[in-house]
Design an enzyme around this catalytic site. Structure first.
Site, PDB file in Angstrom:
ATOM      1  N   TYR A   1      15.312  -2.629  15.885  1.00 38.98           N
ATOM      2  CA  TYR A   1      15.051  -2.604  14.440  1.00 38.98           C
ATOM      3  C   TYR A   1      16.235  -3.235  13.699  1.00 38.98           C
ATOM      4  O   TYR A   1      16.051  -4.075  12.806  1.00 38.98           O
ATOM      5  CB  TYR A   1      14.799  -1.176  13.948  1.00 38.98           C
TER       6      TYR A   1
ATOM      7  N   THR B   1       0.811  -1.223   0.000  1.00 39.72           N
ATOM      8  CA  THR B   1       0.000   0.000   0.000  1.00 39.72           C
ATOM      9  C   THR B   1       0.835   1.261   0.000  1.00 39.72           C
ATOM     10  O   THR B   1       0.293   2.362  -0.158  1.00 39.72           O
ATOM     11  CB  THR B   1      -0.912   0.037   1.248  1.00 39.72           C
TER      12      THR B   1
ATOM     13  N   GLY C   1       5.142   3.178  -0.085  1.00 39.26           N
ATOM     14  CA  GLY C   1       6.604   3.123  -0.141  1.00 39.26           C
ATOM     15  C   GLY C   1       7.184   2.087  -1.094  1.00 39.26           C
ATOM     16  O   GLY C   1       6.805   2.006  -2.272  1.00 39.26           O
TER      17      GLY C   1
ATOM     18  N   ASN D   1       8.001  -7.615   2.040  1.00 36.86           N
ATOM     19  CA  ASN D   1       8.347  -6.205   2.207  1.00 36.86           C
ATOM     20  C   ASN D   1       7.750  -5.598   3.484  1.00 36.86           C
ATOM     21  O   ASN D   1       8.355  -4.706   4.076  1.00 36.86           O
ATOM     22  CB  ASN D   1       7.845  -5.443   0.972  1.00 36.86           C
TER      23      ASN D   1
ATOM     24  N   LYS E   1      16.451  -6.700  11.199  1.00 42.06           N
ATOM     25  CA  LYS E   1      16.952  -6.754   9.821  1.00 42.06           C
ATOM     26  C   LYS E   1      18.192  -7.657   9.728  1.00 42.06           C
ATOM     27  O   LYS E   1      18.459  -8.236   8.664  1.00 42.06           O
ATOM     28  CB  LYS E   1      17.229  -5.337   9.304  1.00 42.06           C
TER      29      LYS E   1
HETATM   30  P1  NDP Z   1       6.175   2.386   4.489  1.00 44.07           P
HETATM   31  O1  NDP Z   1       5.776   2.739   5.871  1.00 44.07           O
HETATM   32  O2  NDP Z   1       5.972   3.380   3.412  1.00 44.07           O
HETATM   33  O3  NDP Z   1       5.494   1.002   4.062  1.00 44.07           O
HETATM   34  C1  NDP Z   1       5.386  -0.065   4.954  1.00 44.07           C
HETATM   35  C2  NDP Z   1       4.378  -1.049   4.422  1.00 44.07           C
HETATM   36  O4  NDP Z   1       4.346  -2.191   5.308  1.00 44.07           O
HETATM   37  C3  NDP Z   1       2.977  -0.463   4.401  1.00 44.07           C
HETATM   38  O5  NDP Z   1       2.304  -0.945   3.263  1.00 44.07           O
HETATM   39  C4  NDP Z   1       2.375  -1.020   5.673  1.00 44.07           C
HETATM   40  O6  NDP Z   1       0.975  -1.123   5.626  1.00 44.07           O
HETATM   41  C5  NDP Z   1       3.001  -2.406   5.691  1.00 44.07           C
HETATM   42  N1  NDP Z   1       2.906  -3.031   7.004  1.00 44.07           N
HETATM   43  C6  NDP Z   1       3.441  -2.609   8.159  1.00 44.07           C
HETATM   44  N2  NDP Z   1       3.087  -3.444   9.153  1.00 44.07           N
HETATM   45  C7  NDP Z   1       2.306  -4.410   8.598  1.00 44.07           C
HETATM   46  C8  NDP Z   1       1.649  -5.539   9.080  1.00 44.07           C
HETATM   47  N3  NDP Z   1       1.689  -5.876  10.383  1.00 44.07           N
HETATM   48  N4  NDP Z   1       0.929  -6.306   8.236  1.00 44.07           N
HETATM   49  C9  NDP Z   1       0.862  -5.976   6.924  1.00 44.07           C
HETATM   50  N5  NDP Z   1       1.465  -4.916   6.389  1.00 44.07           N
HETATM   51  C10 NDP Z   1       2.178  -4.141   7.230  1.00 44.07           C
HETATM   52  O7  NDP Z   1       7.729   2.004   4.620  1.00 44.07           O
HETATM   53  P2  NDP Z   1       8.782   1.410   3.569  1.00 44.07           P
HETATM   54  O8  NDP Z   1       8.183   1.245   2.240  1.00 44.07           O
HETATM   55  O9  NDP Z   1       9.989   2.223   3.696  1.00 44.07           O
HETATM   56  O10 NDP Z   1       9.075  -0.007   4.231  1.00 44.07           O
HETATM   57  C11 NDP Z   1       8.980  -1.227   3.527  1.00 44.07           C
HETATM   58  C12 NDP Z   1      10.091  -2.148   3.998  1.00 44.07           C
HETATM   59  O11 NDP Z   1      11.338  -1.570   3.656  1.00 44.07           O
HETATM   60  C13 NDP Z   1      10.126  -2.397   5.503  1.00 44.07           C
HETATM   61  O12 NDP Z   1      10.413  -3.770   5.721  1.00 44.07           O
HETATM   62  C14 NDP Z   1      11.298  -1.537   5.959  1.00 44.07           C
HETATM   63  O13 NDP Z   1      11.891  -2.033   7.143  1.00 44.07           O
HETATM   64  C15 NDP Z   1      12.207  -1.652   4.764  1.00 44.07           C
HETATM   65  N6  NDP Z   1      13.239  -0.639   4.641  1.00 44.07           N
HETATM   66  C16 NDP Z   1      12.891   0.688   4.549  1.00 44.07           C
HETATM   67  C17 NDP Z   1      13.886   1.639   4.406  1.00 44.07           C
HETATM   68  C18 NDP Z   1      13.590   3.111   4.377  1.00 44.07           C
HETATM   69  O14 NDP Z   1      14.510   3.922   4.604  1.00 44.07           O
HETATM   70  N7  NDP Z   1      12.377   3.529   4.057  1.00 44.07           N
HETATM   71  C19 NDP Z   1      15.293   1.243   4.302  1.00 44.07           C
HETATM   72  C20 NDP Z   1      15.533  -0.163   4.442  1.00 44.07           C
HETATM   73  C21 NDP Z   1      14.534  -1.066   4.566  1.00 44.07           C
HETATM   74  P3  NDP Z   1       0.029  -0.152   6.498  1.00 44.07           P
HETATM   75  O15 NDP Z   1      -0.336   0.925   5.567  1.00 44.07           O
HETATM   76  O16 NDP Z   1      -1.097  -1.060   6.853  1.00 44.07           O
HETATM   77  O17 NDP Z   1       0.794   0.321   7.688  1.00 44.07           O
HETATM   78  C1  8X3 Z   2      15.765   1.601   7.057  1.00 44.71           C
HETATM   79  C2  8X3 Z   2      16.994   2.414   6.856  1.00 44.71           C
HETATM   80  O1  8X3 Z   2      18.985   3.428   8.048  1.00 44.71           O
HETATM   81  O2  8X3 Z   2      16.783   3.982   8.895  1.00 44.71           O
HETATM   82  O3  8X3 Z   2      16.036   0.261   7.277  1.00 44.71           O
HETATM   83  O4  8X3 Z   2      17.691   1.813   9.262  1.00 44.71           O
HETATM   84  S1  8X3 Z   2      17.628   2.929   8.342  1.00 44.71           S
END
Ligand code: NDP
Ligand code: 8X3
Length: 254
Positions: free
Chosen positions: A154, A11, A13, A88, A158
């Site tokens: 966190y 949904t 990111g 993801n 990871k």
């Molecule tokens: P967003 O917050 O934009 O997206 C997170 C997504 O995960 C949303 O769709 C959210 O849905 C969903 N989600 C969270 N918890 C649950 C759950 N319990 N069940 C189902 N869906 C869930 O963040 P990102 O796109 O940045 O994050 C995506 C992944 O990337 C994560 O695993 C994050 O740790 C990883 N990541 C992100 C980085 C960053 O800097 N942004 C860097 C490295 C890794 P909902 O709308 O329902 O909350």
């Molecule tokens: C998300 C990136 O650097 O905030 O995993 O951990 S950081």
């Protein structure tokens, strides 16, 4: 017939960007998310960009083992042959010393980032093994390579994603399946707003003085990994903004 990708947390990111990229590459998309409204909105957005593919919504929380199982088992035959699973869904909550963090936040991160990923892997991968076809892409993080200040739990989740991805790759080495760990650094999504419990001002400061990655940057790498020739396994990729060198070293312009 198009290939099928199932993306958790589609949904927003990185997950939503992967949905768009794989749709542009001709995949049909199973979008999962916790709320019907958000999943429907994501479906509309994707279909407006790629009207020739199909989408299928699954609404469940990845922390809920029974709900996840019910959702995957409910897939109609056309949708049940999943070619690519993108684990993801995940989040960070809080940025506090390990001796002072919020225990509920810790449990939510562990339940989502580790246990949710494991539930989905356990539900989807056996059928891939039976078909002799499939690719699992886990969204890890630079945070899993080394802890950074106040990142403790966190970062540990990871690091667990790294370990579980390596373990799965080892356990599938005798099969044609491929397993990838993508490890992004700073990506501008809802991630920081979630981490700071809705404090958008604090979230914006995370990206001050640096051009961060976008979800689309990560989606491009995911699509490349999925599109590589069958004998090529992109095992792990660390993807950083040019002015980020590690989880702790970020150069910011004044
Ligand atoms: P967003 O917050 O934009 O997206 C997170 C997504 O995960 C949303 O769709 C959210 O849905 C969903 N989600 C969270 N918890 C649950 C759950 N319990 N069940 C189902 N869906 C869930 O963040 P990102 O796109 O940045 O994050 C995506 C992944 O990337 C994560 O695993 C994050 O740790 C990883 N990541 C992100 C980085 C960053 O800097 N942004 C860097 C490295 C890794 P909902 O709308 O329902 O909350
Ligand atoms: C998300 C990136 O650097 O905030 O995993 O951990 S950081």
């Amino acid at each position: 017939m198009n290939k099928t990708v199932l993306i958790t947390g589609a949904t927003s990111g990185i997950g939503k960007a992967c949905a768009v990229r794989f749709a542009q590459g001709g995949y049909d998309i199973i979008l999962t998310g916790r709320t019907k409204e958000k999943v429907s909105a994501a479906e509309r957005d994707i279909l407006s960009i790629c009207p020739n593919i199909e989408t299928f919504p699954l609404i469940f929380d990845v922390r809920d083992k029974e709900a996840a199982q019910k959702a995957v088992l409910s897939l109609p035959a056309k949708w049940s042959e999943i070619d690519v699973l993108i684990n993801n869904a995940g989040l960070a909550l809080g940025l506090d010393p390990e001796y002072g963090g919020d225990i509920d936040d810790w449990e939510t991160m562990i339940d989502t980032n580790i246990k949710g990923l494991l539930y989905m892997t356990r539900l989807v991968v056996p059928a891939m093994v039976a078909r002799g076809r499939g690719h699992i892409i886990n969204i890890g993080s630079v945070a899993g390579d080394a802890a950074y200040a106040n990142g403790n739990v966190y970062c540990a989740t990871k690091a667990a994603v790294k370990s579980l991805t390596d373990g799965l790759r080892i356990d599938l080495a005798h099969t044609p399946l491929r397993v990838t760990n993508l490890k992004p650094g700073l990506v501008e999504t809802n991630f920081s707003t979630t981490r700071f419990h809705g404090d958008k001002n604090r979230a914006e400061k995370v990206y001050n003085g640096i051009k961060p990655l976008s979800g689309a940057d990560i989606a491009d790498v995911a699509f490349y990994a999925a599109s590589a020739p069958a004998h090529v396994q992109i095992a792990e990729v660390l993807i950083l903004a040019t002015h980020q060198a590690s989880g702790s070293v970020i150069f910011r312009e004044e």
